[in-house]
Design an enzyme around this catalytic site. Structure first.
Site, PDB file in Angstrom:
ATOM      1  N   HIS A  48       1.716   4.502  -2.844  1.00  0.00           N
ATOM      2  CA  HIS A  48       1.807   5.964  -2.673  1.00  0.00           C
ATOM      3  C   HIS A  48       3.168   6.459  -3.144  1.00  0.00           C
ATOM      4  O   HIS A  48       3.285   7.484  -3.818  1.00  0.00           O
ATOM      5  CB  HIS A  48       1.669   6.343  -1.189  1.00  0.00           C
ATOM      6  CG  HIS A  48       0.261   6.295  -0.666  1.00  0.00           C
ATOM      7  ND1 HIS A  48      -0.777   6.981  -1.256  1.00  0.00           N
ATOM      8  CD2 HIS A  48      -0.260   5.684   0.425  1.00  0.00           C
ATOM      9  CE1 HIS A  48      -1.886   6.762  -0.553  1.00  0.00           C
ATOM     10  NE2 HIS A  48      -1.601   5.979   0.464  1.00  0.00           N
ATOM     11  N   HIS A 104       0.831  -1.206   0.000  1.00  0.00           N
ATOM     12  CA  HIS A 104       0.000   0.000   0.000  1.00  0.00           C
ATOM     13  C   HIS A 104       0.871   1.264   0.000  1.00  0.00           C
ATOM     14  O   HIS A 104       0.735   2.127  -0.865  1.00  0.00           O
ATOM     15  CB  HIS A 104      -0.915  -0.024   1.236  1.00  0.00           C
ATOM     16  CG  HIS A 104      -1.784   1.183   1.375  1.00  0.00           C
ATOM     17  ND1 HIS A 104      -3.126   1.170   1.084  1.00  0.00           N
ATOM     18  CD2 HIS A 104      -1.511   2.448   1.775  1.00  0.00           C
ATOM     19  CE1 HIS A 104      -3.630   2.372   1.290  1.00  0.00           C
ATOM     20  NE2 HIS A 104      -2.670   3.173   1.722  1.00  0.00           N
ATOM     21  N   GLU A 105       1.770   1.333   0.964  1.00  0.00           N
ATOM     22  CA  GLU A 105       2.595   2.542   1.075  1.00  0.00           C
ATOM     23  C   GLU A 105       3.510   2.682  -0.139  1.00  0.00           C
ATOM     24  O   GLU A 105       3.787   3.793  -0.586  1.00  0.00           O
ATOM     25  CB  GLU A 105       3.408   2.533   2.370  1.00  0.00           C
ATOM     26  CG  GLU A 105       2.569   2.538   3.656  1.00  0.00           C
ATOM     27  CD  GLU A 105       1.480   3.596   3.686  1.00  0.00           C
ATOM     28  OE1 GLU A 105       1.651   4.672   3.069  1.00  0.00           O
ATOM     29  OE2 GLU A 105       0.426   3.339   4.303  1.00  0.00           O
TER      30      GLU A 105
HETATM   31 ZN    ZN Z   1      -2.832   5.247   1.966  1.00  0.00          ZN
END
Ligand code: ZN
Length: 680
Positions: free
Chosen positions: A473, A469-470
């Site tokens: 980003h 997830h990170e």
């Molecule tokens: Zn996030």
């Protein structure tokens, strides 16, 4: 005395930055910035991109160069001295920001540029930077009377201080509580890895036995596995009452008043610039069009999920009763424990069993393998960088042509004086400078389980998913091809679309072909065996409706809190939370639960009246991933299309437009419902 924050190094000299450097450095760059703006405005008869926007961008970069490492260190290497220095700077930054946003001459210059023939010759990204700037001037109160402008400035400053205080209380409360155990019988049920971690914590504090903390890697296993119900209750109570008027440290780091003040001031600020409330103000920069649209979206999901969530919860209650007839009521500290037991019974799988297959190095290199197959990226570690802690790693990202596209710091483990959770933050943004393109640099921060003894760090599959997830980003930030800081990477991206690349990346943590890259038993090197994989997939949607309604509870609570705020009424936090729980929750937490007091996303982070963004963007991310399900999860053409239409574009165009370019149509909710197991 030289100040490392003001030196001309490319990346921050973390090891040299001391609290006493912070204020002088910030004072100096703010003073310079004020001068720059003043000088700049003397020459704006016919403003151009070069005469106006570029110098303003450079000015931001100068401040970021000082502030980005400071605010990062404040989050990951907090100390009393740094905190004092950091807090002394907050009002100055807030004041500078508001004054800039309210600078009428600057506003006029941007307006003149926007209405001049020069504007038409700019590219899409440049136009977007200028349009956003004009919007943000209005949102900073540039059109208000002097009295109201001053009020705006004062409120903004108070809000900055209050949100910082909220976060401090939470950090202090989290790290103040520890449970020291010397009687091994209390540890019954806990996996060996958890016991080893607790023993390591105890040793570090020079204690016998075992020590538990409220950091997630320590807390979660107790909730999931500890047979001792009293131990679970004690730990749950400490966790659920952090920074509040309840629990073992009741009143000591209490966020109650801070939250009330934050809400009141946000409301005032929104009204000052012509919005009915902070929720409407929040939507002024988002993809969602109106509060109604957000509430309908969340309520629709709630209607679809709640009946299933109720069924899941009933099953759990029946199961718990079978296991332990003495349990008359399934309490909050029993839910995770019996859920884990039921999961093991039904799918014979636990997070613990998967951990040996996810040692840090395999997961990290496998993740790089995944983005190599998708986008042709090569990621290489460097060991010559100045970092803030010995556990921090540093990497370069090269694209298929060998061009350096980005760099990132990776700080994986939970520790004292480090803010909880996982996040990506900017160190540098990509932009055109006189010296060439500035390479974007990211901070990737997690709070995972650290290595135990001489074993490598072994991650749960949840942790693996969080890392993906990170990293999503991070890719959004680092792979951008936009050269204008205001809309490069995640800048200028509507907040409710910003979770698209991150949630999108999570999908690969669930794919067989990807797991062949990211798993490898830490002793034998064996990839995740097929039977474990099958069980993991079968269990994927275990209690997914319960998880869904929990997310909806947070989202609705946040949105309604900011939408319905009424300065005449007391304690709306409890009232609205209770109403939302009646509407969507199936697990009713105990009266003393003060989850809102540690809800830093909305009280200290950027998610106020925007927590719904996770679900909103999940419609986009699930639908985007469904194109890979159609074409093959490592289909290079689809990967490159995603790279070019979404990741490289930053905030230069509207998210809907970018999505349609990639998917060939508007987003549909079906993929999200299917992935969450709540499709009709
Ligand atoms: Zn996030």
């Amino acid at each position: 005395m030289t100040n490392p924050l003001l030196e001309n190094n490319v990346l921050p000299a973390f090891s040299e930055i001391k609290p006493e450097h912070v204020e002088p450095a910030l004072n100096q760059v703010l003073e310079q910035a004020k001068q720059t703006v003043e000088n700049l405005l003397k020459h704006q008869d016919q403003p151009t991109w070069q005469s106006l926007v570029l110098p303003m961008e450079a000015l931001d970069a100068t401040i970021d160069k000082v502030w980005s490492p400071v605010s990062h260190l404040n989050s990951v290497m907090n100390s009393d001295e740094l905190r004092v220095a950091y807090n002394a700077c907050l009002p100055k930054l807030s004041q500078f920001g508001t004054e800039l946003g309210q600078n009428e001459d600057l506003y006029k210059a941007y307006n003149a540029l926007a209405t001049s023939p020069v504007y038409e010759q700019l590219d899409i990204a440049q136009k977007k930077v200028i349009d956003n700037a004009l919007r943000d001037f209005r949102l900073s109160g540039v059109e208000l009377s002097q009295t109201d402008r001053d009020k705006f400035k004062q409120i903004s400053q108070q809000l900055t201080e209050l949100t910082a205080k909220f976060e401090e209380n939470l950090m202090d409360a989290t790290h103040a509580w520890k449970k020291h155990i010397t009687d091994e019988a209390l540890l019954s049920g806990l996996p060996d890895s958890t016991k080893a971690m607790a023993a390591q914590f105890a040793q570090r504090d020079e204690l016998e036995g075992w020590l538990f903390t409220l950091d997630f890697p320590s807390y979660m296993p107790v909730m999931s596995y500890a047979d001792d119900r009293v131990f679970r209750e004690e730990m749950y109570t400490a966790f659920a009452t952090k920074a509040s008027d309840q629990g073992p440290h009741a009143g000591q780091w209490d966020n109650t008043e801070i939250m009330a003040d934050i809400l009141k001031l946000r409301h005032e600020l929104a009204q000052l610039i012509g919005f009915a409330n902070h929720a409407e103000r929040s939507l002024a920069t988002k993809m969602a069009q109106s509060p109604r649209q957000v509430l309908d979206f969340l309520s629709d999901l709630a209607d679809r999920s709640k009946p299933i969530a109720e069924r899941e919860f009933t099953e759990l209650k029946v199961y718990a009763k079978e296991q332990n007839p003495e349990i008359s009521e399934l309490e909050a500290w029993d839910v995770t424990y019996y859920a884990e037991k039921l999961r093991q019974q039904r799918y014979s799988i636990s997070q613990e069993e998967l951990k040996p297959y996810f040692p840090e190095n395999k997961v990290v290199s496998g993740l790089f393998g995944v983005v190599n197959r998708l986008y042709g990226l090569d990621i290489k570690e460097r060991n010559d960088m100045d970092v803030w802690h010995k556990d921090v790693r540093f990497f370069d990202i090269f694209d298929g042509k060998g061009e350096l596209r980005g760099q990132f710091y990776l700080d994986l483990y939970a520790r004292n004086h480090k803010r909880g959770g996982a996040w990506m933050d900017e160190c540098h943004v990509r932009r055109q400078t006189e010296a060439g393109i500035q390479t974007p640099v990211a901070f990737l921060t997690c709070n995972f389980s650290e290595p135990l003894g001489d074993k490598p760090a072994l991650f749960s599959h949840d942790e693996v998913t969080t890392l993906f997830h990170e990293f999503g980003h991070g890719l959004h930030h680092m792979l951008t091809k936009i050269h204008h800081a205001g809309v490069s990477g995640i800048n200028g991206v509507a907040w409710d679309a910003v979770e698209l690349p991150s949630q999108f990346m999570e999908n690969w943590a669930w794919e067989r072909e990807a797991l062949d890259l990211i798993s490898g038993h830490f002793e034998t090197g064996e990839v995740l065996p097929q039977d474990l994989f099958d069980k993991m997939i079968a269990a994927r949607n275990f209690q997914s409706a319960m998880i869904m309604v929990r997310q909806l509870e947070f989202s609705l609570f946040d949105f309604r809190l900011h939408l319905e705020f009424n300065p005449e009424q007391e304690n709306q936090v409890d009232k609205i939370l209770a109403e939302v729980r009646d509407q969507v929750a199936v697990v009713k937490p105990p009266k003393f639960n003060r989850f809102a007091h540690s809800f830093s996303h909305i009280f200290a982070g950027g998610y106020a009246a925007g927590y719904y963004s996770y679900k909103w963007a999940e419609v986009l991310s699930a639908d985007a991933f469904s194109k890979f399900e159609e074409n093959g999860i490592f289909d290079r053409a689809t990967g490159l299309a995603f790279l070019e239409s979404i990741l490289e574009q930053g905030g230069s165009r509207e998210p809907m437009e970018l999505f349609i370019e990639f998917r060939g149509r508007e987003p549909e909710i079906d993929a999200l419902l299917r992935h969450s197991g709540i499709a009709a």
